[in-house]
Design an enzyme around this catalytic site. Sequence first.
Site, PDB file in Angstrom:
ATOM      1  N   MET A  14      32.801 123.518  -3.562  1.00  0.00           N
ATOM      2  CA  MET A  14      31.883 123.184  -4.661  1.00  0.00           C
ATOM      3  C   MET A  14      30.564 123.971  -4.626  1.00  0.00           C
ATOM      4  O   MET A  14      30.043 124.374  -5.676  1.00  0.00           O
ATOM      5  CB  MET A  14      31.549 121.678  -4.613  1.00  0.00           C
ATOM      6  CG  MET A  14      32.736 120.784  -4.847  1.00  0.00           C
ATOM      7  SD  MET A  14      33.544 121.012  -6.435  1.00  0.00           S
ATOM      8  CE  MET A  14      32.352 120.327  -7.576  1.00  0.00           C
ATOM      9  N   GLU A 100      32.782 115.287   3.039  1.00  0.00           N
ATOM     10  CA  GLU A 100      32.668 113.879   2.632  1.00  0.00           C
ATOM     11  C   GLU A 100      32.707 112.943   3.847  1.00  0.00           C
ATOM     12  O   GLU A 100      33.635 112.151   4.016  1.00  0.00           O
ATOM     13  CB  GLU A 100      33.831 113.604   1.643  1.00  0.00           C
ATOM     14  CG  GLU A 100      33.774 112.289   0.918  1.00  0.00           C
ATOM     15  CD  GLU A 100      32.752 112.229  -0.196  1.00  0.00           C
ATOM     16  OE1 GLU A 100      31.807 113.039  -0.217  1.00  0.00           O
ATOM     17  OE2 GLU A 100      32.888 111.341  -1.029  1.00  0.00           O
ATOM     18  N   HIS A 148      27.009 114.173  -9.247  1.00  0.00           N
ATOM     19  CA  HIS A 148      28.418 114.474  -8.949  1.00  0.00           C
ATOM     20  C   HIS A 148      29.022 115.423  -9.994  1.00  0.00           C
ATOM     21  O   HIS A 148      29.286 115.038 -11.130  1.00  0.00           O
ATOM     22  CB  HIS A 148      29.193 113.148  -8.915  1.00  0.00           C
ATOM     23  CG  HIS A 148      30.632 113.284  -8.533  1.00  0.00           C
ATOM     24  ND1 HIS A 148      31.617 112.446  -8.974  1.00  0.00           N
ATOM     25  CD2 HIS A 148      31.260 114.190  -7.734  1.00  0.00           C
ATOM     26  CE1 HIS A 148      32.788 112.808  -8.477  1.00  0.00           C
ATOM     27  NE2 HIS A 148      32.587 113.882  -7.726  1.00  0.00           N
TER      28      HIS A 148
HETATM   29  N1  LIG Z   1      36.396 119.616  -3.833  1.00  0.00           N
HETATM   30  C1  LIG Z   1      36.178 119.002  -4.977  1.00  0.00           C
HETATM   31  O1  LIG Z   1      36.930 119.151  -5.931  1.00  0.00           O
HETATM   32  C2  LIG Z   1      34.975 118.127  -5.165  1.00  0.00           C
HETATM   33  C3  LIG Z   1      34.626 117.697  -6.472  1.00  0.00           C
HETATM   34  C4  LIG Z   1      33.481 116.921  -6.636  1.00  0.00           C
HETATM   35  C5  LIG Z   1      32.731 116.547  -5.541  1.00  0.00           C
HETATM   36  N2  LIG Z   1      33.092 116.973  -4.281  1.00  0.00           N
HETATM   37  C6  LIG Z   1      32.247 116.578  -3.159  1.00  0.00           C
HETATM   38  O2  LIG Z   1      31.456 117.690  -2.781  1.00  0.00           O
HETATM   39  C7  LIG Z   1      31.194 117.651  -1.368  1.00  0.00           C
HETATM   40  C8  LIG Z   1      31.665 118.951  -0.741  1.00  0.00           C
HETATM   41  O3  LIG Z   1      33.040 119.097  -1.003  1.00  0.00           O
HETATM   42  P1  LIG Z   1      33.768 120.512  -0.882  1.00  0.00           P
HETATM   43  O4  LIG Z   1      35.137 120.300  -1.451  1.00  0.00           O
HETATM   44  O5  LIG Z   1      32.889 121.597  -1.421  1.00  0.00           O
HETATM   45  O6  LIG Z   1      33.869 120.618   0.713  1.00  0.00           O
HETATM   46  P2  LIG Z   1      34.244 121.915   1.587  1.00  0.00           P
HETATM   47  O7  LIG Z   1      34.834 121.384   2.825  1.00  0.00           O
HETATM   48  O8  LIG Z   1      35.027 122.894   0.775  1.00  0.00           O
HETATM   49  O9  LIG Z   1      32.816 122.583   1.869  1.00  0.00           O
HETATM   50  C9  LIG Z   1      31.814 121.948   2.633  1.00  0.00           C
HETATM   51  C10 LIG Z   1      30.881 123.004   3.203  1.00  0.00           C
HETATM   52  O10 LIG Z   1      29.797 122.370   3.857  1.00  0.00           O
HETATM   53  C11 LIG Z   1      29.488 123.118   5.016  1.00  0.00           C
HETATM   54  N3  LIG Z   1      28.723 122.304   5.946  1.00  0.00           N
HETATM   55  C12 LIG Z   1      29.151 121.403   6.876  1.00  0.00           C
HETATM   56  N4  LIG Z   1      28.095 120.867   7.528  1.00  0.00           N
HETATM   57  C13 LIG Z   1      26.980 121.443   7.009  1.00  0.00           C
HETATM   58  C14 LIG Z   1      25.585 121.320   7.288  1.00  0.00           C
HETATM   59  N5  LIG Z   1      25.134 120.474   8.214  1.00  0.00           N
HETATM   60  N6  LIG Z   1      24.707 122.096   6.594  1.00  0.00           N
HETATM   61  C15 LIG Z   1      25.173 122.968   5.655  1.00  0.00           C
HETATM   62  N7  LIG Z   1      26.478 123.121   5.363  1.00  0.00           N
HETATM   63  C16 LIG Z   1      27.371 122.361   6.018  1.00  0.00           C
HETATM   64  C17 LIG Z   1      30.858 123.555   5.544  1.00  0.00           C
HETATM   65  O11 LIG Z   1      30.728 124.652   6.443  1.00  0.00           O
HETATM   66  C18 LIG Z   1      31.578 123.914   4.244  1.00  0.00           C
HETATM   67  O12 LIG Z   1      31.386 125.269   3.887  1.00  0.00           O
HETATM   68  C19 LIG Z   1      31.924 116.402  -0.842  1.00  0.00           C
HETATM   69  O13 LIG Z   1      31.024 115.341  -0.794  1.00  0.00           O
HETATM   70  C20 LIG Z   1      32.996 116.157  -1.900  1.00  0.00           C
HETATM   71  O14 LIG Z   1      33.378 114.807  -1.977  1.00  0.00           O
HETATM   72  C21 LIG Z   1      34.187 117.764  -4.063  1.00  0.00           C
END
Ligand SMILES: NC(=O)c1ccc[n+]([C@@H]2O[C@H](COP(=O)([O-])OP(=O)(O)OC[C@H]3O[C@@H](n4cnc5c(N)ncnc54)[C@H](O)[C@@H]3O)[C@@H](O)[C@H]2O)c1
Length: 290
Positions: A14, A100, A148
């Site tokens: 995201m 998450e 969100h």
């Molecule tokens: N994937 C989806 O379709 C989607 C849609 C809406 C909301 N979300 C929400 O968005 C959030 C992220 O989801 P995602 O799918 O992008 O996850 P992801 O696992 O693809 O990416 C998360 C990123 O955060 C980084 N990270 C971890 N700890 C960190 C820290 N302390 N400081 C900075 N970066 C850090 C990781 O290295 C990774 O690159 C979650 O809360 C998820 O529920 C996801």
Amino acid sequence: MFVFKAAVVGAGTMGGEIAQVVASAGIPVVLKDVKQEFVDTGLEKARQVTEAQLGSLVKKEKITQEDADAQREEILGRISGTTDYDGFGDVDFVIEAVPERMEIKQAVFSELDEVTPGHAILASNTSSLSISEMGEATSRPDKVVGFHYFYPASIMRLIEIVVGEETSSDTISAAQNFAQQIRKQPITCNEVPGFVVNRILNSAVSEIWRVQEEEGLDIKEVDKLVQESKAAPMGPFYLTDLLGLDTVLHVAEHLHDCYGDRFFVHKQMKELVEAGNLGQKTGKGFYEHG
Ligand SMILES: NC(=O)c1ccc[n+]([C@@H]2O[C@H](COP(=O)([O-])OP(=O)(O)OC[C@H]3O[C@@H](n4cnc5c(N)ncnc54)[C@H](O)[C@@H]3O)[C@@H](O)[C@H]2O)c1
């Protein structure tokens, strides 16, 4: 409050696109992750999305290739990557998009509380976790709010603004205004499990997951039928691969815990997550990804 500068924490599925959305609305944005390679992946995602958007305008003869090249450099020039909190000292609005898990979110919120100015709003892109609990990790729970986005963030227009127990009305208004500033459509809800969209989406998808697993149906066939019926642009298993199996599983388990058996947790999805197969981001989920 007008947002002059923003930040995004987490450059995964995201984060890169969220930064691109903010930058294309003319707002400078800092994109942070824990390693440079993750920051680079997020920046590359922002580049690809920008090129696709501008390329489509060139194709429709709305702008020239020269304009597109100039605009691309302007948009990407507004995004700066970092692995520490450089550049967070003068931000007005932060969007957290880390995995998450509450302990990671709380650690990030506590750090953000230290490194951002007191007026800054700290928002979370969480799909299901409690905004109030994230607020507890800060000295400004009134300025903590859910923000969100939906996948893919550069295309989906909706943003759910999620109100925690301590979120102030000024923060809600500021989040609504910022959503419009970045050309999104906000809807506001309380922090109920699944908010609005995932509660509706998961109740429909749960039935497909349940019948597939109970009757042992072929996953690719199920996806093909859903797509061909034009009920959705793609089937639920392929969509899960794009969203990230860990994120989707977490939301499914949360909804099952909160609302009971009307929400289904897919066993094979759980097994794939346990084996580290999280979908497109790891190269394998329900499908293999090149
Ligand atoms: N994937 C989806 O379709 C989607 C849609 C809406 C909301 N979300 C929400 O968005 C959030 C992220 O989801 P995602 O799918 O992008 O996850 P992801 O696992 O693809 O990416 C998360 C990123 O955060 C980084 N990270 C971890 N700890 C960190 C820290 N302390 N400081 C900075 N970066 C850090 C990781 O290295 C990774 O690159 C979650 O809360 C998820 O529920 C996801």
